[in-house]
Design a protein around this motif. Structure first.
Motif, mmCIF file in Angstrom:
data_model
loop_
_atom_site.group_PDB
_atom_site.id
_atom_site.type_symbol
_atom_site.label_atom_id
_atom_site.label_comp_id
_atom_site.label_asym_id
_atom_site.label_seq_id
_atom_site.Cartn_x
_atom_site.Cartn_y
_atom_site.Cartn_z
ATOM 1 N N ARG A 285 0.821 -1.335 -0.044
ATOM 2 C CA ARG A 285 -0.094 0.029 -0.005
ATOM 3 C C ARG A 285 0.928 1.227 0.140
ATOM 4 N NH1 ARG A 285 -3.240 -0.200 5.023
ATOM 5 N NH2 ARG A 285 -1.148 -1.431 5.772
ATOM 6 N N PHE A 286 1.900 1.232 0.675
ATOM 7 C CA PHE A 286 2.777 2.405 0.909
ATOM 8 C C PHE A 286 4.347 1.870 0.723
ATOM 9 C CE2 PHE A 286 -1.321 3.595 2.973
ATOM 10 C CZ PHE A 286 -1.294 5.116 2.326
ATOM 11 N N PRO A 287 5.138 3.186 0.150
ATOM 12 C CA PRO A 287 6.616 2.494 -0.210
ATOM 13 C C PRO A 287 7.441 2.374 1.112
ATOM 14 C CG PRO A 287 6.228 4.807 -0.876
ATOM 15 C CD PRO A 287 4.737 4.218 -0.478
ATOM 16 N N LEU A 288 6.981 1.615 1.909
ATOM 17 C CA LEU A 288 7.750 1.465 3.124
ATOM 18 C C LEU A 288 8.258 0.362 3.612
ATOM 19 C CD1 LEU A 288 5.528 3.810 5.653
ATOM 20 C CD2 LEU A 288 8.081 4.461 5.120
ATOM 21 N N GLY B 85 15.497 7.633 4.984
ATOM 22 C CA GLY B 85 13.960 7.778 5.282
ATOM 23 C C GLY B 85 13.816 7.093 6.546
ATOM 24 N N GLY B 86 14.812 6.697 7.324
ATOM 25 C CA GLY B 86 15.000 5.399 8.183
ATOM 26 C C GLY B 86 14.950 6.074 9.517
ATOM 27 N N GLN B 87 14.447 5.002 10.283
ATOM 28 C CA GLN B 87 14.211 5.161 11.707
ATOM 29 C C GLN B 87 15.060 3.728 12.263
ATOM 30 O OE1 GLN B 87 10.558 5.970 13.069
ATOM 31 N NE2 GLN B 87 10.499 8.104 12.390
ATOM 32 N N SER C 145 13.158 0.960 9.999
ATOM 33 C CA SER C 145 12.387 1.221 9.147
ATOM 34 C C SER C 145 12.749 2.203 7.820
ATOM 35 C CB SER C 145 10.830 1.561 9.367
ATOM 36 O OG SER C 145 10.799 2.639 10.065
ATOM 37 N N ALA C 146 12.501 1.936 6.694
ATOM 38 C CA ALA C 146 12.992 3.027 5.741
ATOM 39 C C ALA C 146 11.927 2.955 4.320
ATOM 40 C CB ALA C 146 14.167 2.691 5.220
ATOM 41 N N LEU C 147 12.094 4.054 3.685
ATOM 42 C CA LEU C 147 11.480 4.058 2.362
ATOM 43 C C LEU C 147 11.858 2.600 1.644
ATOM 44 C CD1 LEU C 147 11.863 7.642 1.280
ATOM 45 C CD2 LEU C 147 9.934 6.579 1.912
ATOM 46 N N GLU D 83 12.485 1.638 -1.275
ATOM 47 C CA GLU D 83 13.502 1.504 -2.155
ATOM 48 C C GLU D 83 14.646 1.340 -1.754
ATOM 49 O OE1 GLU D 83 11.827 5.425 -2.629
ATOM 50 O OE2 GLU D 83 13.754 6.234 -3.261
ATOM 51 N N GLU E 134 -3.192 -3.912 10.161
ATOM 52 C CA GLU E 134 -2.580 -3.072 9.085
ATOM 53 C C GLU E 134 -1.742 -2.221 9.218
ATOM 54 O OE1 GLU E 134 -4.958 0.054 7.900
ATOM 55 O OE2 GLU E 134 -5.907 0.304 9.756
ATOM 56 N N ARG E 135 -1.085 -1.967 10.677
ATOM 57 C CA ARG E 135 0.077 -1.208 10.828
ATOM 58 C C ARG E 135 1.399 -1.963 10.926
ATOM 59 N NH1 ARG E 135 -4.453 0.693 12.959
ATOM 60 N NH2 ARG E 135 -4.885 2.959 12.874
ATOM 61 N N PRO E 136 2.147 -2.050 10.233
ATOM 62 C CA PRO E 136 3.281 -2.678 9.946
ATOM 63 C C PRO E 136 4.185 -2.998 11.243
ATOM 64 C CG PRO E 136 3.207 -1.390 8.178
ATOM 65 C CD PRO E 136 2.194 -0.749 8.870
ATOM 66 N N ARG F 70 9.504 7.674 -9.598
ATOM 67 C CA ARG F 70 8.141 7.301 -8.953
ATOM 68 C C ARG F 70 7.605 8.435 -8.111
ATOM 69 N NH1 ARG F 70 8.953 2.546 -4.715
ATOM 70 N NH2 ARG F 70 10.766 1.764 -5.515
ATOM 71 N N PRO G 178 2.074 7.501 -3.046
ATOM 72 C CA PRO G 178 1.080 6.750 -3.947
ATOM 73 C C PRO G 178 -0.126 7.596 -3.993
ATOM 74 C CG PRO G 178 1.767 5.606 -1.888
ATOM 75 C CD PRO G 178 2.492 6.873 -1.591
ATOM 76 N N PHE H 221 -8.242 -4.111 4.084
ATOM 77 C CA PHE H 221 -8.521 -4.630 5.400
ATOM 78 C C PHE H 221 -10.022 -4.465 5.430
ATOM 79 C CE2 PHE H 221 -4.115 -4.536 5.852
ATOM 80 C CZ PHE H 221 -3.618 -5.706 6.427
ATOM 81 N N VAL I 211 14.196 13.453 2.299
ATOM 82 C CA VAL I 211 14.064 12.110 2.091
ATOM 83 C C VAL I 211 13.261 11.924 3.567
ATOM 84 C CG1 VAL I 211 14.674 9.779 1.924
ATOM 85 C CG2 VAL I 211 15.774 11.457 0.542
ATOM 86 N N SER J 180 9.358 10.457 4.153
ATOM 87 C CA SER J 180 8.973 9.100 4.739
ATOM 88 C C SER J 180 8.200 9.326 6.078
ATOM 89 C CB SER J 180 10.310 8.674 5.679
ATOM 90 O OG SER J 180 10.458 7.625 6.068
ATOM 91 N N ARG K 209 4.662 7.461 6.581
ATOM 92 C CA ARG K 209 4.358 6.835 7.896
ATOM 93 C C ARG K 209 3.155 7.308 8.455
ATOM 94 N NH1 ARG K 209 9.425 4.637 9.676
ATOM 95 N NH2 ARG K 209 10.894 5.646 8.568
#
Lengths: 494, 467
Positions: free
Chosen positions: A74-77, A126-128, A143-145, A147, A405-407, B27, B31, B54, B384, B388, B392
């Motif tokens: 769903r999202f690029p993460l 774009g990480g943590q 976690s990060a983008l 890509e 739904e929350r990664p 890209r 999204p 869901f 970036v 992000s 999130r």
């Protein structure tokens, strides 16, 4: 301290409903009673829509590391949680805080990168990255983008396999641990948890909630590096990846970064049992100037893997699990005694505990204690109705679905399944096991857990003002905010 | 208010990360988020966003009223009112809202901000109509009684004791800071308010606040998740359509003198174990060039472990235990206010320095940016991170409903979420430098110096060692 905005109800601890499984379909809900005969009926048509379980791809590397991958596009993460199957309970008795300090310091320098380079690399993707030290598991979560998955995997592999624990970083961590301990000791909720854990668990390692001034002083680079060398091995590791990745790509990255890593940790030592309890005891933490009393009342509970876990989960939900629970509706909504009144279950690997928690203004300490104990007694003496039971189950199952739904939550669930040694079908059977709990099982769980004559009662508040009010609930032992036992006279004085 | 036309649009955005040196990609930054927007005849604005991953659905009902609308003598009222919204309505008895939502497997809450108040829930998708029915019933017929008011006055006072009076630093951050940073009553009082004002609230105040502000034409409803747009529109019309429009609320005067006087106030904190300092500057208005620049600058200055204040003060000089900051500080984030807000930094520090030393270090890092700007690589990293962070914040269905609701309400368009991201990512090094030089300067700054009221815990009467 950035604060959350003002809320109608208190935020729930993220893991308050920690459970390890997937809902297959939501339970059909029973309709709540209408407000009055003339009122319009709530619209409750329609039936639950099926939940498609996210597919989990499981693999075990030859070195023993467990890998679990879930695609979520769903999202690029991408979120990667690397958990180790030992936690603060593995701390040597004289060095509480060792596991936590080691985990924190993983990010502060490796053979390849300095602490600052790690921070900048994280920012660039774009990480943590967070470090967590639980009683049964230590974890690093990044976690990060999506890509940047290869760079995230490389970072994670580097910090767990080749940390260098530079002297300067260890010294700074020790300084900051002292300050964090001081901050913790300024928070009444932390003081209540500390005293409660010591009393409930006694000689058991779950009694320890953190480092002490003495153990921080005694921490050394050598002890930390040795702990890492002894414990952080692939045979103890679980890596969960959730996000916008293709599972074959992710597994390829993981094999490349973790495949060559070797080793197994020592077997888990045995632990003394928590003490048996014959009578109720009041632990008073004297916090002069406190305008509220923080109450924490509870005792032991089942392990996560025990048969009795599900009945305990439903019981604690009915007592104080939400805004529709008995504690919330009486203590807050009927009596206006508190903003927050809830109960929580912490079912862990070796054993577990439960607690009823609320914070009330000083002069209402006695009234609130009486109310909590009365609610506990009522669950022992009266069987819950089918309706109330079904409502509690609906909430547990529904909230569980919302978390999927929350990664970060999902990664947490998948790692916990391994950490707690749950069976392979724990995901598929979770909902049916919640729904199978009967009123009799709830009452039996209440008889075992909610015995008010043997409860541990912790009160953090202004000792001079509340000592008399709490003395009617059992023998009182008083402590100061540094955790030292006080002589009786010192809190009864002017 | 113009009546919105039914609009089905997927806001796909083509703004790639600006000036990407590594991994330059084509890209989109975000999204596509499908959006359908319409308005009812009574003025209620509605945004729908489908996502069938869901079987859950979330809504956020955003009302255009927050603590800034409170009259003198009634501080804390908007938040007290938020509590009253859970006390029942014509068809929903007191306490039944909680039960309806939770017993059907949902979660809910409400939040009071300075410029808005929202009510939200996430629930299994087949219970969407129940959620809309509950929300519409209280917008149409809130049960305003003296008994309910009294009960919630007590709950709110306990909330204040719990979250402010019994915690370290909290009062300095949410009361002292605002009282000293602003001169206009609308901006300078705290959301939680005072005990005196909370006690003074009358049933008539609740009724008049409800009529003025809790009207469909002062609200925006966003619904996200497993929904059928046509059917959902019918449900919204069925439950909200008959609620009458009210006279538009009076326009709020939040104007401040052009620049804050430089000011330092010292406070004693009974619960603080270590000294701390708040450094805050008057921030830019929403949607201005400086607003976007300072949004990116957050990641250069104080967001994350690569930030200059973390690397400089927690690491580096090792004087701070922790450093945090924010636009809209300390409640909410850059997206939560209209104007005027504070850009703030909060640092708890070690007794190796004093408040002045800390302020000079923090201002020094900011001044360096105002003087020298920042390099391309650091700017790229900040962008970036920003992208992000936005992504999130959207992964949860409920968080998406809330975020889209705030944009739809303040900006008149939920799609501004995506459009705004492009504005943030377009900022240049010169934009950041200029924004710091204009806003983050000592002439536009208020400092709160927080000192522990007690030096160390008493040892007398203790026996034995620490356990």
């Amino acid at each position: 301290m950035t604060m959350a905005p003002m809320h109608a109800i208190p935020g729930r601890p993220a893991r308050a409903l920690a459970a390890t499984a997937l809902a297959v379909a939501l339970a059909a809900a029973a309709a709540p009673a209408p407000a009055d005969a003339a009122a319009a009926q709530p619209p409750l048509g329609g039936s639950p829509r099926p939940l498609k379980l996210p597919a989990v791809a499981d693999a075990t590397l030859p070195n023993g590391m467990v890998v679990r991958i879930v695609e979520d596009h769903r999202f690029p993460l991408v979120t990667a949680r690397l958990a180790f199957r030992f936690g603060t309970a593995a701390d040597p008795a004289d060095l509480p805080g060792l596991a936590a300090a080691t985990t924190e310091l993983l990010r502060e320098g490796t053979a390849r990168m300095t602490s600052r380079q790690i921070a900048e690399e994280l920012a660039a993707i774009g990480g943590q990255m967070s470090a967590e030290a639980g009683s049964d598991a230590l974890a690093v979560e990044g976690s990060a983008l999506s890509e940047f998955l290869p760079r995230l995997a490389a970072l994670l592999a580097d910090v767990v396999q080749a940390p260098t624990f530079p002297e300067s970083e260890v010294a700074l961590r020790k300084q900051n641990m002292k300050q964090e301990l001081m901050l913790n000791r300024s928070q009444p909720a932390w003081l209540a948890l500390e005293r409660f854990s010591k009393e409930v668990y006694g000689p058991h390692p779950y009694a320890v909630v953190g480092a002490t001034t003495a153990s921080i002083e005694a921490l050394s680079r050598e002890a930390i590096a040795a702990f890492h060398k002894e414990r952080f091995h692939p045979a103890a590791a679980v890596l969960v990846v959730v996000g916008d990745v293709r599972k074959d790509d992710a597994l390829g990255e993981i094999r490349a970064r973790f495949g060559g890593w070797k080793g197994s940790p020592p077997a888990r030592p045995s632990h003394p049992s928590p003490p048996a309890r014959a009578s109720r005891k009041v632990l008073l933490v004297d916090r002069p100037g406190s305008v509220q009393s923080d109450l924490r009342i509870g005792g032991l509970a089942p392990r996560r893997a025990d048969e009795g876990y599900f009945a305990a989960l439903v019981l604690v939900q009915i007592l104080g699990g939400g805004a529709a629970s008995r504690m919330f509706l009486t203590i807050r909504e009927q009596k206006g005694l508190a903003y927050d009144a809830h109960s929580e279950l912490s079912a862990r690997l070796l054993t577990g505990d439960w607690a009823a928690v609320t914070q009330v203004r000083t002069e209402m300490t006695k009234a609130a204690l009486e109310e909590v104990l009365a609610q506990m007694d009522r669950l022992r003496s009266e069987k819950v109705s089918e309706k109330e039971l079904q409502d509690a189950k609906n909430y547990i199952v529904g909230v569980f679905t919302l978390r999927l739904e929350r990664p970060g939550f999902f990664a947490d669930l998948l790692a916990d399944q391994i950490v707690f040694g749950l069976p392979a079908d724990a995901l598929e059977t979770y909902v049916s096991r919640v729904l199978a709990v009967t009123p009799d099982e709830v009452q039996r769980a209440a008889a075992a857990l909610l015995d008010t004559s043997r409860a541990v009662v912790v009160v953090v508040g202004d000792g001079a003002k509340v000592r008399e009010a709490v003395s009617g609930f059992g023998p009182v032992v008083a402590y100061d905010t540094e955790g030292r036992a006080l002589q009786a006279a010192s809190t009864a004085g002017p | 208010m113009p009546k919105w036309t039914y609009l089905a649009a997927a806001f796909a955005l083509a703004a790639a990360v600006g000036a990407a040196p590594a991994g330059a990609e084509s890209r989109p930054a975000l999204p596509a988020i499908p959006l359908q927007t319409f308005a009812l005849d009574n003025g209620l604005r509605v945004v729908l966003s489908e996502d069938h991953t869901f079987p859950v659905v979330a809504y956020s009902l955003t009302y255009g009223v927050g603590a800034r609308a409170e009259a003198p003598g009634r501080t804390g009222f908007a938040h007290l009112f938020e509590h009253m919204m859970y006390q029942g309505s014509e068809n929903v008895a007191k306490g039944e809202y909680f039960k309806h939502v939770e017993n059907n497997g949902g979660v809910f809450n409400g939040q009071t901000h300075v410029d808005y108040t929202n009510y939200y829930a996430e629930i299994p998708s087949h219970r969407l109509e129940l959620a809309l029915w509950l929300e519409a019933d209280r917008m149409r017929s809130l049960a305003i009684t003296a008994e309910n008011l009294k009960n919630q006055q007590e709950a709110v006072k306990e909330e204040k004791r719990l979250r402010l009076d019994n915690q370290p630093y909290a009062k300095a951050l949410v009361v002292d800071l605002y009282e000293n940073a602003f001169t206009n009553h609308a901006n300078r009082h705290s959301i939680i308010g005072s005990f005196d004002d909370l006690n003074a609230a009358k049933v008539e105040d609740v009724a008049s606040f409800f009529k003025t502000y809790y009207a469909p034409n002062n609200a925006t409803l966003t619904i996200v998740g497993d929904l059928d747009p046509a059917g959902t529109r019918q449900l919204v019309e069925k439950h909200f359509g008959a609620i009458p429009r009210q006279t538009a609320p009076p326009r709020l005067d939040t104007r401040e003198p052009a620049s804050a006087a430089a000011k330092t106030v010292a406070v004693k904190d009974l619960h603080a174990p270590a000294p701390a300092v708040v450094v805050a500057w008057r921030g830019p208005d929403r949607g201005t060039k400086e607003f976007y620049a300072l949004g990116i600058l957050e990641h250069v200055l104080y967001e994350g472990t690569s930030s200059r204040l973390y690397q400089g003060l927690v690491k580096g000089k090792e004087v701070a235990i922790e450093v945090q900051g924010g636009m809209g500080f300390p409640l909410g984030s850059y997206t939560d206010y209209v104007s005027p807000a504070l850009v703030g930094v909060f640092a708890i520090y070690k007794p190796v320095t004093d408040a002045k030393g800390m302020v000079d270090l923090i201002q020094g890092e900011v001044d360096r940016i105002a003087r020298e700007g920042i390099g391309a690589e650091e700017l790229h990293r900040a962008k970036v991170q920003f992208r992000s962070r936005v992504i999130r914040g959207l992964t949860g269905t409920l968080e998406r409903a809330i975020r889209l609701g705030v944009h739809a309400h303040f900006d008149g368009d939920a799609g501004r979420l995506t459009a705004d991201l492009a504005r943030f990512l377009e900022t240049t090094p010169e934009d950041l430098r200029a924004a710091a030089a204009r806003h983050l300067i000592s002439q536009n700054r208020v400092v709160v110096d927080i000192q522990p009221a007690r030096s160390s815990p008493p040892v007398e009467g203790a026996q034995g060692e620490e356990e």
